[in-house]
Design a protein around this motif. Structure first.
Motif, short mmCIF file in Angstrom:
data_model
loop_
_atom_site.label_atom_id
_atom_site.label_comp_id
_atom_site.label_asym_id
_atom_site.label_seq_id
_atom_site.Cartn_x
_atom_site.Cartn_y
_atom_site.Cartn_z
N PRO A 51 -13.99 5.27 -8.40
CA PRO A 51 -12.98 4.22 -8.24
C PRO A 51 -11.57 4.81 -8.17
O PRO A 51 -11.27 5.84 -8.79
CB PRO A 51 -13.16 3.37 -9.50
N LEU A 52 -10.73 4.16 -7.40
CA LEU A 52 -9.36 4.61 -7.22
C LEU A 52 -8.42 3.42 -7.38
O LEU A 52 -8.63 2.36 -6.78
CB LEU A 52 -9.18 5.23 -5.83
N ARG A 53 -7.40 3.58 -8.20
CA ARG A 53 -6.36 2.57 -8.38
C ARG A 53 -5.04 3.28 -8.17
O ARG A 53 -4.61 4.08 -9.00
CB ARG A 53 -6.43 1.96 -9.80
N ARG A 54 -4.36 3.00 -7.04
CA ARG A 54 -3.20 3.83 -6.71
C ARG A 54 -2.24 3.08 -5.78
O ARG A 54 -2.65 2.35 -4.89
CB ARG A 54 -3.67 5.12 -6.05
N LEU A 55 -0.94 3.34 -6.02
CA LEU A 55 0.09 2.81 -5.14
C LEU A 55 0.31 3.80 -4.00
O LEU A 55 0.59 4.98 -4.22
CB LEU A 55 1.40 2.60 -5.91
N MET A 56 0.16 3.32 -2.77
CA MET A 56 0.30 4.16 -1.59
C MET A 56 1.33 3.53 -0.66
O MET A 56 1.88 2.47 -0.94
CB MET A 56 -1.05 4.32 -0.89
N VAL A 57 1.56 4.18 0.47
CA VAL A 57 2.50 3.67 1.46
C VAL A 57 1.79 3.64 2.80
O VAL A 57 1.13 4.60 3.20
CB VAL A 57 3.77 4.52 1.54
N ALA A 58 1.93 2.52 3.50
CA ALA A 58 1.30 2.33 4.81
C ALA A 58 2.10 3.09 5.86
O ALA A 58 3.05 2.56 6.43
CB ALA A 58 1.22 0.85 5.14
N GLN A 59 1.71 4.31 6.13
CA GLN A 59 2.47 5.18 7.04
C GLN A 59 1.75 5.49 8.34
O GLN A 59 2.27 6.22 9.16
CB GLN A 59 2.80 6.50 6.33
#
Length: 345
Positions: free
Chosen positions: A284-292
């Protein structure tokens, strides 16, 4: 704009037979609704956001970009100036991975380095559709034109370089050459993973990039024909201005960042927007990312492709990812509330 023709191995398997997408819905959430939000490294995510946000044109986004350089508390920056918005279109969520391949090659053709990485022929740019992959590889149309950027030692890895759309070529002297998407022949991508399933060679849950590569290498004649099942062919360009310690260029013409950049469908998610990813599955992954970034197979409100980094290890990890979960887009406050139906307001 899609910067490269990255078509995920699993995309055809998932989308085949799916129903038309339902009406898009929007739900504003609270940050407390985001599983694992408080535990993430918001500083890393803010740095990635800063690297891209200067390209925004809309006034609200430009204001947020300016504010991003004033905040010292990264978590507070996101919580004060954004609202989490869950965008759904009726399709099942799907999260996959992509990476930047590294191939072994040379600037001159040798008995080992036999497979050319081509620049885009001038006539391709003047046509919506050019020759098929088979014709490009077998007709001699590319011979003697000086369009070779380099030669590599593995036709299968070259095929997957075209799928990813960018990569690095390790040269014999220890240096490397970076290449990026330069154009395509205009033919639609046809999934060779789907074709192997159709032939009964594998079931859908068995297919991965490594499985396909190994099958092609064990069956060189049939394998070459399998690769030519995909009529699409990608050409490249040299990428000189991106430092070797930075990721490849994404759809915003900015370097993407390992495990902090994600490819999305810009029809639903604005490029440059922060997105909160809750990926389920084995890891499982819980992470803030950026739509690049974007990709030809990344279609839908809950469809995303996570950038894993450069090289074989990143490729193996990316190739194993095929999970469900939830993606929440962080939008400027007024923009978020403007998306809700009047009845809700």
């Amino acid at each position: 704009m899609i910067r490269w023709f990255r078509a995920t191995i699993f995309a055809g398997l998932v989308m085949a037979g799916s129903d038309a997408m339902s009406e898009t819905t929007y739900s504003i959430l609270d940050f407390n609704d985001l599983d694992g939000w408080a535990e993430d490294n918001h500083v890393e995510a803010l740095e990635v956001f800063r690297n891209t946000c200067m390209d925004f044109d809309a006034p609200d986004w430009k204001s947020l970009c300016a504010a991003a350089n004033e905040f010292t508390d990264a978590r507070k920056f996101f919580e004060l100036l954004f609202r989490p918005v869950l965008i759904e279109d009726g399709a099942n969520p799907l999260f996959t991975g992509y990476f930047e391949p590294e191939l072994d090659g040379a600037l001159r053709q040798t008995s080992r380095y036999r497979y050319p990485v081509y620049l885009t022929p001038p006539e391709v740019k003047r046509q919506s559709q050019w020759l098929s992959r088979r014709a490009i590889e077998t007709s001699g149309v590319m011979d003697g034109r000086g369009l070779e950027i380099a030669w590599v030692d593995d036709s299968v890895e070259l095929f997957f370089l075209q799928i990813q759309g960018s990569g690095r070529i390790r040269l014999p002297d220890g240096s490397s050459l970076r290449v990026g998407y330069g154009g395509s022949n205009g033919h639609p991508y046809r999934s060779i993973g789907v074709e192997l399933v159709r032939r009964g060679v594998y079931s859908s849950h068995q297919v991965s990039a490594e499985v396909i590569k190994n099958w092609v290498r064990r069956n060189p004649v049939d394998g070459a024909e399998l690769l030519r099942h995909n009529d699409s062919y990608v050409f490249f360009r040299k990428v000189n201005r991106v430092p070797s310690d930075r990721g490849p260029l994404g759809a915003m013409n900015r370097s993407v960042t390992d495990m902090r950049s994600v490819a999305v469908d810009p029809k639903f998610t604005p490029l440059g927007a922060p997105v909160w990813l809750e990926k389920d599955g084995k890891n499982p992954l819980r992470r803030l990312m950026v739509a690049q970034d974007t990709g030809s197979a990344i279609k839908g409100a809950q469809r995303a492709d996570i950038f894993f980094g450069t090289g074989d290890e990143a490729g193996r990890a990316a190739g194993q990812l095929k999970d469900s979960g939830r993606m929440v887009v962080l939008l400027p406050i007024q923009r978020a509330f403007a998306m809700l139906p009047e009845a809700v307001l």
